[in-house]
Design a protein around this motif. Structure first.
Motif, mmCIF file in Angstrom:
data_model
loop_
_atom_site.group_PDB
_atom_site.id
_atom_site.type_symbol
_atom_site.label_atom_id
_atom_site.label_comp_id
_atom_site.label_asym_id
_atom_site.label_seq_id
_atom_site.Cartn_x
_atom_site.Cartn_y
_atom_site.Cartn_z
ATOM 1 N N GLU A 73 0.924 -1.145 0.125
ATOM 2 C CA GLU A 73 -0.059 0.074 0.048
ATOM 3 C C GLU A 73 0.819 1.265 -0.147
ATOM 4 O O GLU A 73 1.793 1.332 0.622
ATOM 5 C CB GLU A 73 -0.911 -0.031 1.367
ATOM 6 C CG GLU A 73 -1.901 1.091 1.090
ATOM 7 C CD GLU A 73 -2.939 0.990 2.260
ATOM 8 O OE1 GLU A 73 -3.420 0.046 2.417
ATOM 9 O OE2 GLU A 73 -3.161 1.914 2.994
ATOM 10 N N SER B 224 -3.686 6.801 -0.280
ATOM 11 C CA SER B 224 -4.571 7.247 0.357
ATOM 12 C C SER B 224 -5.770 7.596 -0.416
ATOM 13 O O SER B 224 -6.141 6.949 -1.517
ATOM 14 C CB SER B 224 -4.274 8.397 1.305
ATOM 15 O OG SER B 224 -3.775 9.659 0.502
ATOM 16 N N PRO C 262 -7.308 1.880 -1.413
ATOM 17 C CA PRO C 262 -6.060 3.021 -1.404
ATOM 18 C C PRO C 262 -5.083 2.345 -2.266
ATOM 19 O O PRO C 262 -4.867 1.182 -2.718
ATOM 20 C CB PRO C 262 -5.414 2.804 0.260
ATOM 21 C CG PRO C 262 -6.462 2.125 1.214
ATOM 22 C CD PRO C 262 -7.328 1.165 0.059
ATOM 23 N N ARG D 236 -2.086 1.191 -4.387
ATOM 24 C CA ARG D 236 -1.376 0.094 -3.848
ATOM 25 C C ARG D 236 -0.450 -0.231 -5.165
ATOM 26 O O ARG D 236 -0.923 -0.125 -6.186
ATOM 27 C CB ARG D 236 -2.136 -0.911 -3.574
ATOM 28 C CG ARG D 236 -1.665 -2.227 -2.572
ATOM 29 C CD ARG D 236 -2.400 -3.171 -2.218
ATOM 30 N NE ARG D 236 -1.589 -4.143 -1.256
ATOM 31 C CZ ARG D 236 -1.572 -4.170 -0.055
ATOM 32 N NH1 ARG D 236 -2.031 -3.057 0.544
ATOM 33 N NH2 ARG D 236 -0.760 -5.023 0.573
ATOM 34 N N VAL E 156 -8.360 -5.577 2.057
ATOM 35 C CA VAL E 156 -8.550 -4.151 1.837
ATOM 36 C C VAL E 156 -8.833 -3.227 2.764
ATOM 37 O O VAL E 156 -10.076 -3.555 3.634
ATOM 38 C CB VAL E 156 -9.239 -3.567 0.393
ATOM 39 C CG1 VAL E 156 -9.503 -2.120 0.574
ATOM 40 C CG2 VAL E 156 -8.660 -4.058 -0.740
#
Ligand code: CA
Length: 590
Positions: free
Chosen positions: A80, A83, A571, A573, A588
């Motif tokens: 990740e 955001s 988010p 990744r 997730v």
């Protein structure tokens, strides 16, 4: 110009004496060292600049993953990095470390062998979901990636800064404000480094700014040159002869609204000709009647400019939509190639700007070779190859009553990189059908900090229903014949939190006879490069950026960013694939 550091020589010696395993251990501890020779060679094991090479082909000579084994492609690892907001970057890799940017201009370095984050650098721009005291932004907290050179990583930031980070640690080496403080300029594009200079543009044409591109010394951050794309107020004097000539094509008091012409995305470099190419954006506002009420071409809006990278001197320009009225930017990614046309070897520049035509230019002279529509186009009948200018349709200069035109401001092709496979002779365009109802407003008041289109919204249902991508596709285009070879239609994207739609991904071409791309619903695809047959797909999350590929320890990988952080997605990744990869998709966190 080939420069090999003593540490690189040392690692090469270890390689030859002690073998492969030791190199792998030591390579992790060596900082990135990208020199001019490596950038010019673009060998394929690494992906050292945004478009893979200075010609911006987004094509890799790697061929371990092929049309016959791509069905075995599986996830190797993922990590990740983002955001809330769209990820748009094409990651780079040097010396076993993947570098990239994510939402809010954060920069990351990831160990490509383990998928572990090596460092992250957060410029601290986000404060409650908006840049703190910073510029208005059009398109969310986006960024399309970094540049690598020497021992540094370069990124342009949403707040208008250009920074150089230590590739080993992520520490800031230098930072400059490349936009005027207090103005609505932002930076979302990836810098390029040419001959030791960091080249960076900016965005914000809808907010009333004057576009330009700047070059900084890569080592020190000292400004080398700046080139404005549109003239300022003649009363202030012109910066150069190019601005004086450009001002002859403008009328009224255009400088009051900045003029536009931001350089927010496409660039390329021909080392042999020593020409740097940049793409220039739309007018501010879009509506020429407001911007330049007496008409005029309004140079250098919607143009491709060829410049000297040492000085910023303009060598030639080609304008795609003279007198721009439609947000038809020519900032879209450009590709340099050598093509045989009518029995002659031509050094060309290819671009599929928003306006729907595919252009092939002689990149030494800037003269048009050919231009044909690659999608529905109703603003022009054709491009005249003698004059190089469009033959506009009667409705193109929409009046107060308005006209539905194609393409719309979303463009037939936007920032998503296209790719070029010299083996198939095809360009792979991530394109779309789009239409928009353009009309002239009864009156116009410039609003600081707001989008100033000069085209009324809400007439003829022109925003939600029509501006959204109606149909997206991956298109294989023969630039010599100017003809479509195959087209793969993609499912429409899903809505984003911001009211827009997720669009299709950029394309990656490989010598394994493959084209990778993705749709707005998060499916990553591999196609047969010659036929368009779908050979493989993998479900990621809505919003896929642009895949790239590299080779490490004898194995080929494909890496791509995906996600947007919304309820319907995940988010951002970084996903990395290899043959027989067995990692599972992460749970997730939303
Ligand atoms: Ca625009």
């Amino acid at each position: 110009m080939l420069h090999i550091s003593s540490r690189m020589k040392w690692s090469a010696a270890i390689f030859s004496v002690m073998g492969f395993a030791l190199l792998a251990v030591f390579a992790q501890d060596l900082p990135s060292r990208v020199d001019n020779g490596a950038l010019l060679a673009a060998r394929g094991e690494e992906w050292l600049t945004y478009g893979h090479d200075y010609a911006e082909t987004h094509h890799s000579p790697l061929d371990r993953i092929t049309a016959s084994n791509v069905s075995r492609l599986g996830l190797a690892w993922s990590v990740e990095v983002g955001s809330q907001g769209l990820v748009e970057a094409t990651p780079l890799i040097s010396n076993g470390i993947i570098y990239g940017t994510t939402t809010w201009s954060k920069v990351f370095a990831i160990n490509a062998r383990t998928g572990e984050t090596r460092w992250e650098w957060d410029p601290g721009i986000v404060r409650g979901g908006a840049p703190a005291g910073g510029p208005s932004i059009c398109c969310g907290p986006i960024n399309r990636g970094v540049a690598l050179y020497g021992d540094k990583v370069y990124a342009g930031l949403l707040d208008g800064r250009q920074v150089a980070l230590n590739a080993e640690t992520g520490a800031v080496v230098w930072a400059v404000q490349t936009t005027p403080p207090g103005r609505d300029y932002s930076v979302s594009g990836a810098p390029r480094v040419v001959k030791g200079k960091v080249i960076i543009g900016n965005a914000g044409a809808e907010f009333g700014v004057r576009g330009y591109v700047t070059a900084y010394d890569a080592e020190t951050g000292v400004r080398a040159w700046r080139f404005y794309t549109v003239p300022g107020n003649p009363a202030d004097g012109f910066e150069n002869e190019a601005m004086r000539r450009a001002a002859e094509t403008w009328t009224g008091e255009w400088w009051k609204y900045g003029g536009g012409g931001t350089v927010w995305d496409g660039m390329a470099y021909d080392a042999e000709a020593d020409l740097l190419y940049i793409g220039v954006g739309n007018g501010s506002p879009w509506n020429r009647n407001i911007r330049s009420p007496g008409g005029g071409d309004n140079l250098y809006l919607t143009s491709i400019l060829a410049m000297r990278p040492d000085s910023g001197e303009l060598v030639w320009h080609y304008q795609t939509s003279p007198g721009e009225d439609w947000d038809y930017t020519a900032v879209q990614p450009m590709i340099l190639a050598n093509l045989t046309i009518d029995g002659q070897e031509r050094r060309v520049l290819m671009q599929a700007p928003k306006n729907g035509f595919f252009y092939v230019l002689d990149r030494i002279t800037g003269k048009l070779i050919s231009a044909e529509p690659y999608v529905e186009v109703t603003w022009a009948e054709r491009i005249d190859t003698v004059t190089g200018r469009p033959v506009e349709t009667p409705q193109a200069r929409y009046g107060p009553e308005g006209a539905m035109l194609a393409p719309g401001p979303a463009g037939a092709h936007n920032w998503h990189p296209m790719s070029w496979n010299p083996g198939t002779g095809l360009v792979y365009i991530p394109g779309r059908l789009s239409r928009f109802f353009y009309s002239r407003p009864e009156n116009f008041t410039y609003q600081p900090g707001r989008s100033n289109w000069g085209v009324p919204t809400g007439r003829g249902g022109n925003i939600a229903g029509v501006m959204s991508p109606a149909q997206e596709f991956v298109l294989a285009w023969d630039p010599v014949a100017q003809k479509e070879r195959w087209r793969f239609s993609l499912a429409a994207g899903v809505p984003t939190a911001g009211g827009g739609f997720n669009m299709n991904a950029g394309t990656l071409s490989t010598a394994g006879n493959l084209v990778f791309s993705g749709d707005g619903r998060g499916l990553l695809y591999a196609f047969n490069a010659e036929t368009g047959e779908k050979l493989w797909s993998f479900q990621l999350y809505p919003n896929i950026a642009t895949p790239m590929t590299y080779e490490l320890d004898g194995r080929q990988y494909v890496s791509v960013l995906s996600g947007n952080g919304s309820a319907a997605s995940a988010p951002g990744r970084l996903y990395t694939f290899m043959l027989d990869g067995t990692a599972s998709m992460p749970v997730v966190r939303r």
